[in-house]
Design a protein around this motif. Structure first.
Motif, PDB file in Angstrom:
ATOM      1  N   MET A   1       0.690  -1.024  -0.059  1.00 53.24           N
ATOM      2  CA  MET A   1       0.053   0.068  -0.013  1.00 53.24           C
ATOM      3  C   MET A   1       0.895   1.195   0.008  1.00 53.24           C
ATOM      4  O   MET A   1       1.719   1.331   0.782  1.00 53.24           O
ATOM      5  N   ASP A   2       0.740   2.195  -0.886  1.00 52.11           N
ATOM      6  CA  ASP A   2       1.611   3.452  -1.009  1.00 52.11           C
ATOM      7  C   ASP A   2       0.703   4.301   0.027  1.00 52.11           C
ATOM      8  O   ASP A   2      -0.492   4.556   0.015  1.00 52.11           O
ATOM      9  N   LEU A   3       1.713   4.974   0.764  1.00 51.29           N
ATOM     10  CA  LEU A   3       1.325   6.164   1.782  1.00 51.29           C
ATOM     11  C   LEU A   3       1.210   7.373   1.216  1.00 51.29           C
ATOM     12  O   LEU A   3       2.471   7.706   0.454  1.00 51.29           O
ATOM     13  N   VAL A   4       0.600   8.295   1.349  1.00 53.49           N
ATOM     14  CA  VAL A   4       0.776   9.764   0.848  1.00 53.49           C
ATOM     15  C   VAL A   4       0.748  10.469   2.170  1.00 53.49           C
ATOM     16  O   VAL A   4      -0.189  10.575   2.911  1.00 53.49           O
ATOM     17  N   PRO A   5       1.726  11.494   2.116  1.00 54.77           N
ATOM     18  CA  PRO A   5       1.919  12.168   3.350  1.00 54.77           C
ATOM     19  C   PRO A   5       0.573  13.174   3.239  1.00 54.77           C
ATOM     20  O   PRO A   5       0.409  13.805   1.976  1.00 54.77           O
ATOM     21  N   VAL A   6      -0.007  13.882   4.085  1.00 56.39           N
ATOM     22  CA  VAL A   6      -1.148  14.862   4.277  1.00 56.39           C
ATOM     23  C   VAL A   6      -0.454  15.880   5.181  1.00 56.39           C
ATOM     24  O   VAL A   6       0.086  15.845   5.953  1.00 56.39           O
ATOM     25  N   GLN A   7      -1.251  17.233   4.920  1.00 55.94           N
ATOM     26  CA  GLN A   7      -1.179  18.431   5.578  1.00 55.94           C
ATOM     27  C   GLN A   7      -2.243  18.289   6.376  1.00 55.94           C
ATOM     28  O   GLN A   7      -3.399  18.240   6.371  1.00 55.94           O
ATOM     29  N   SER A   8      -1.870  18.032   7.856  1.00 51.27           N
ATOM     30  CA  SER A   8      -3.161  17.943   8.852  1.00 51.27           C
ATOM     31  C   SER A   8      -2.401  18.169  10.242  1.00 51.27           C
ATOM     32  O   SER A   8      -1.099  17.717  10.461  1.00 51.27           O
ATOM     33  N   SER A   9      -2.935  18.415  11.268  1.00 53.85           N
ATOM     34  CA  SER A   9      -2.449  18.487  12.710  1.00 53.85           C
ATOM     35  C   SER A   9      -2.479  17.389  13.199  1.00 53.85           C
ATOM     36  O   SER A   9      -1.617  17.086  14.263  1.00 53.85           O
ATOM     37  N   ASN A  10      -3.230  16.406  12.764  1.00 56.13           N
ATOM     38  CA  ASN A  10      -3.406  15.184  13.458  1.00 56.13           C
ATOM     39  C   ASN A  10      -2.775  13.959  12.580  1.00 56.13           C
ATOM     40  O   ASN A  10      -2.303  12.847  13.203  1.00 56.13           O
ATOM     41  N   LEU A  11      -3.251  14.019  11.314  1.00 55.02           N
ATOM     42  CA  LEU A  11      -2.660  12.810  10.438  1.00 55.02           C
ATOM     43  C   LEU A  11      -1.469  13.100   9.791  1.00 55.02           C
ATOM     44  O   LEU A  11      -1.086  14.354   9.595  1.00 55.02           O
ATOM     45  N   ALA A  12      -0.578  12.018   9.679  1.00 53.51           N
ATOM     46  CA  ALA A  12       0.777  12.286   9.108  1.00 53.51           C
ATOM     47  C   ALA A  12       0.637  11.445   7.542  1.00 53.51           C
ATOM     48  O   ALA A  12       1.113  12.515   6.634  1.00 53.51           O
ATOM     49  N   ALA A  13      -0.197  10.499   7.234  1.00 50.95           N
ATOM     50  CA  ALA A  13      -0.012   9.877   6.002  1.00 50.95           C
ATOM     51  C   ALA A  13      -1.247   8.925   5.886  1.00 50.95           C
ATOM     52  O   ALA A  13      -2.036   8.627   6.994  1.00 50.95           O
ATOM     53  N   VAL A  14      -1.768   8.859   4.836  1.00 48.90           N
ATOM     54  CA  VAL A  14      -3.128   8.022   4.448  1.00 48.90           C
ATOM     55  C   VAL A  14      -2.612   7.070   3.111  1.00 48.90           C
ATOM     56  O   VAL A  14      -1.866   7.581   2.134  1.00 48.90           O
ATOM     57  N   GLY A  15      -3.091   5.948   3.284  1.00 47.60           N
ATOM     58  CA  GLY A  15      -2.828   4.974   2.210  1.00 47.60           C
ATOM     59  C   GLY A  15      -4.365   4.229   1.855  1.00 47.60           C
ATOM     60  O   GLY A  15      -5.215   4.245   2.879  1.00 47.60           O
ATOM     61  N   TYR A  16      -4.335   3.824   0.549  1.00 46.99           N
ATOM     62  CA  TYR A  16      -5.657   3.151   0.629  1.00 46.99           C
ATOM     63  C   TYR A  16      -5.414   1.821  -0.680  1.00 46.99           C
ATOM     64  O   TYR A  16      -4.799   2.158  -1.540  1.00 46.99           O
ATOM     65  N   GLU A  17      -6.159   0.907  -0.311  1.00 52.37           N
ATOM     66  CA  GLU A  17      -6.217  -0.323  -1.278  1.00 52.37           C
ATOM     67  C   GLU A  17      -7.360  -0.465  -1.577  1.00 52.37           C
ATOM     68  O   GLU A  17      -8.468  -1.054  -1.116  1.00 52.37           O
ATOM     69  N   SER A  18      -7.715  -0.127  -2.874  1.00 51.28           N
ATOM     70  CA  SER A  18      -8.880  -0.023  -3.436  1.00 51.28           C
ATOM     71  C   SER A  18      -9.668  -1.467  -3.798  1.00 51.28           C
ATOM     72  O   SER A  18     -10.852  -1.525  -3.594  1.00 51.28           O
ATOM     73  N   ASN A  19      -8.773  -2.415  -4.123  1.00 52.97           N
ATOM     74  CA  ASN A  19      -9.429  -3.784  -4.238  1.00 52.97           C
ATOM     75  C   ASN A  19      -9.827  -4.289  -2.922  1.00 52.97           C
ATOM     76  O   ASN A  19     -11.020  -5.122  -3.145  1.00 52.97           O
ATOM     77  N   GLU A  20      -9.601  -4.018  -1.838  1.00 51.64           N
ATOM     78  CA  GLU A  20     -10.028  -4.495  -0.651  1.00 51.64           C
ATOM     79  C   GLU A  20     -10.586  -3.369   0.318  1.00 51.64           C
ATOM     80  O   GLU A  20     -11.394  -3.721   1.132  1.00 51.64           O
ATOM     81  N   GLY A  21     -10.765  -2.303  -0.044  1.00 53.87           N
ATOM     82  CA  GLY A  21     -11.434  -1.122   0.486  1.00 53.87           C
ATOM     83  C   GLY A  21     -10.943  -0.684   1.729  1.00 53.87           C
ATOM     84  O   GLY A  21     -11.539  -0.457   2.889  1.00 53.87           O
ATOM     85  N   VAL A  22      -9.399  -0.911   1.912  1.00 50.10           N
ATOM     86  CA  VAL A  22      -8.819  -0.815   3.203  1.00 50.10           C
ATOM     87  C   VAL A  22      -7.963   0.742   3.210  1.00 50.10           C
ATOM     88  O   VAL A  22      -7.170   0.848   2.226  1.00 50.10           O
ATOM     89  N   LEU A  23      -8.674   1.527   4.061  1.00 51.29           N
ATOM     90  CA  LEU A  23      -7.907   2.969   4.196  1.00 51.29           C
ATOM     91  C   LEU A  23      -7.226   2.639   5.530  1.00 51.29           C
ATOM     92  O   LEU A  23      -7.523   2.424   6.786  1.00 51.29           O
ATOM     93  N   GLU A  24      -5.617   3.207   5.316  1.00 50.51           N
ATOM     94  CA  GLU A  24      -4.897   2.947   6.446  1.00 50.51           C
ATOM     95  C   GLU A  24      -4.372   4.749   6.536  1.00 50.51           C
ATOM     96  O   GLU A  24      -3.985   5.454   6.052  1.00 50.51           O
ATOM     97  N   VAL A  25      -4.667   4.779   8.063  1.00 48.59           N
ATOM     98  CA  VAL A  25      -4.062   6.054   8.580  1.00 48.59           C
ATOM     99  C   VAL A  25      -3.221   6.359   9.606  1.00 48.59           C
ATOM    100  O   VAL A  25      -3.190   5.373  10.522  1.00 48.59           O
ATOM    101  N   HIS A  26      -2.131   7.091   9.245  1.00 46.43           N
ATOM    102  CA  HIS A  26      -1.249   7.165  10.097  1.00 46.43           C
ATOM    103  C   HIS A  26      -1.125   8.244  10.845  1.00 46.43           C
ATOM    104  O   HIS A  26      -1.247   9.436  10.141  1.00 46.43           O
TER     105      HIS A  26
END
Length: 71
Positions: A1-26
């Motif tokens: 799963m590829d992680l994408v850094p995000v601009q947020s005060s609480n979240l660092a990165a987000v990944g998504y696996e579309s085949n399985e619908g898994v949203l991963e939040v760091h």
């Protein structure tokens, strides 16, 4: 799963696996969660939201998606 850094005060990165619908939040505190069976439109909304944490709370957490704490 590829992680994408995000601009947020609480979240660092987000990944998504579309085949399985898994949203991963760091989070900046080191916690990692995987939310299950999340539709692609919810992931897309999160990525364009002006408040990533607010969107995650409203449309993922309060929507009742099952989750697993990975770390």
């Amino acid at each position: 799963m590829d992680l994408v850094p995000v601009q947020s005060s609480n979240l660092a990165a987000v990944g998504y696996e579309s085949n399985e619908g898994v949203l991963e939040v760091h989070f900046k505190n080191g916690a990692v969660y995987q939310y299950l069976n999340v539709p692609v439109l919810v992931h897309q909304g999160l990525m364009v939201a002006s408040s990533k944490g607010g969107y995650l709370d409203r449309f993922v957490k309060k929507a009742g998606y099952r989750y697993v704490r990975v770390h």
